[in-house]
Every structure is written in structure tokens, then in C-alpha cells.
Design an enzyme around this catalytic site. Structure first.
Site, PDB file in Angstrom:
ATOM      1  N   CYS A  76      -6.869  -0.370   3.571  1.00 47.33           N
ATOM      2  CA  CYS A  76      -6.697  -1.450   4.546  1.00 47.33           C
ATOM      3  C   CYS A  76      -7.512  -1.231   5.818  1.00 47.33           C
ATOM      4  O   CYS A  76      -8.178  -2.152   6.306  1.00 47.33           O
ATOM      5  CB  CYS A  76      -5.224  -1.639   4.878  1.00 47.33           C
ATOM      6  SG  CYS A  76      -4.434  -0.217   5.667  1.00 47.33           S
ATOM      7  N   HIS A 128      -0.499   0.097   8.250  1.00 55.66           N
ATOM      8  CA  HIS A 128      -1.205  -0.956   7.500  1.00 55.66           C
ATOM      9  C   HIS A 128      -1.793  -1.961   8.477  1.00 55.66           C
ATOM     10  O   HIS A 128      -1.216  -2.239   9.521  1.00 55.66           O
ATOM     11  CB  HIS A 128      -0.254  -1.660   6.529  1.00 55.66           C
ATOM     12  CG  HIS A 128      -0.944  -2.552   5.555  1.00 55.66           C
ATOM     13  ND1 HIS A 128      -1.768  -2.067   4.551  1.00 55.66           N
ATOM     14  CD2 HIS A 128      -0.968  -3.899   5.429  1.00 55.66           C
ATOM     15  CE1 HIS A 128      -2.244  -3.084   3.849  1.00 55.66           C
ATOM     16  NE2 HIS A 128      -1.778  -4.213   4.372  1.00 55.66           N
ATOM     17  N   HIS A 140      -6.129  -8.675   3.580  1.00 58.86           N
ATOM     18  CA  HIS A 140      -5.935  -7.231   3.707  1.00 58.86           C
ATOM     19  C   HIS A 140      -6.176  -6.558   2.364  1.00 58.86           C
ATOM     20  O   HIS A 140      -6.300  -7.232   1.334  1.00 58.86           O
ATOM     21  CB  HIS A 140      -4.525  -6.919   4.224  1.00 58.86           C
ATOM     22  CG  HIS A 140      -3.424  -7.309   3.283  1.00 58.86           C
ATOM     23  ND1 HIS A 140      -2.458  -6.435   2.867  1.00 58.86           N
ATOM     24  CD2 HIS A 140      -3.115  -8.488   2.680  1.00 58.86           C
ATOM     25  CE1 HIS A 140      -1.604  -7.051   2.067  1.00 58.86           C
ATOM     26  NE2 HIS A 140      -1.994  -8.305   1.935  1.00 58.86           N
TER      27      HIS A 140
END
Length: 169
Positions: A76, A128, A140
Site C-alpha cells: 500500500c 495502511h 489502494h
């Protein structure tokens, strides 16, 4: 007798036509519920930056790989780093928790295309990151589905959303 059979056949045709036409008029309207995929496609269609659109379509489906920075696999923060460098000419730190330190925080309802969104799935701080698109959608590198456009309004994301905003000037 022949006249009666002609009238009977005309009557049958007329009744069949009426039944057909009335069935078309009495069709119940169906409520169209868009699937998540259709909504994600609509969000992509509404991306203002053509370069961002191309970047996302080029990377969509690339699998997740911790520490990855290429088409063989990407994580990510690597995806956010490459996207910001290529599309916006911005240099970001490599890790998502460090990327979160270089944004100007703002309310999620005020996000613009390209703003970063940070999450804490593990409960031990930011782990994240995604990039906001529009209408509640973001892109993402998902650990299970790879690079994907996703719905920020899903409870799974709302519960773990930590902060969001643009990269500071």
C-alpha cells in the site's frame, strides 16, 4: 360460416395484441441497485486527472507484496509513493506511518482527488494507506485483492480510518 371464422381469427389476433400490449404497460418497474463494482467503475469514470486514471488502470489487479515496488507485487505505501511521485511529482516517505506525518489533516467529507487516507487495521498505529478518488471511493493495494478501487463507506474501513488529507506543500 367463412365470415364467422374470419371474425373469430380477427378476434383472436386482436385479443392477443391487447394482451401483449397490456402486459408491456403493466410491467413493474424494477429498482436498480448498483453493485459495488459498478459504483467503483463510476468513480473511475469521474476521475478528473487523465494521468491518474491511466496510472490506476495500469496498476489495477497487481497483487499485494510486502515491500514490493513493481508490477510483480506492491504494498500500500509503495503504491501511494509511486502514484504521488508519478502523478503529482511529490516525494513521500516509504512507510505508511511516515507518510501520515507529511499530510495536512482534514475531514473525510472534504477530501479531494489525490488526498491520502490512513487506516489502522492492526490497532498499533497507522498500517495502511490509500488514495482518495471521489464520491467515497479510493484506490489502494489491498493485502487480499491487490490494487483495487474500493468503497470508503464500508464499515470495515470506517472502523479503522485514522486520518486523511493532502500532502503538505
Amino acid at each position: 360460416m367463412i365470415l364467422r371464422s374470419i371474425r373469430a381469427s380477427h378476434l383472436i389476433i386482436l385479443l392477443a395484441a391487447m394482451a401483449f400490449l397490456s402486459s408491456c404497460g403493466s410491467r413493474r418497474s424494477t429498482v436498480y441497485k448498483e453493485s459495488r463494482g459498478a459504483k467503483a467503475a463510476e468513480a473511475m469514470a469521474n476521475v478528473k486527472s487523465k494521468d491518474l486514471y491511466r496510472f490506476i488502470t495500469d496498476w489495477t489487479g497487481v497483487r499485494y507484496r510486502l515491500g514490493g515496488l513493481d508490477k510483480r507485487g506492491i504494498d500500500c505505501s509503495g503504491f501511494a509513493l509511486l502514484l504521488n511521485k508519478e502523478i503529482y511529482g511529490l516525494n513521500l516517505p516509504r512507510r505508511s506511518r511516515d507518510q501520515a506525518e507529511v499530510i495536512k489533516e482534514k475531514n473525510v467529507s472534504q477530501l479531494n482527488e489525490g488526498d491520502l487516507i490512513f487506516f489502522s487495521f492492526g490497532g498499533n498505529g497507522i498500517d495502511h494507506v490509500g488514495v482518495y478518488l471521489n464520491h467515497g471511493f479510493f484506490v489502494h493495494a489491498s493485502t487480499t485483492r491487490g490494487v483495487i478501487v474500493d468503497d470508503l463507506n464500508l464499515p470495515a474501513y470506517q472502523r479503522v480510518l485514522v486520518k486523511a488529507g493532502p500532502v503538505k506543500d
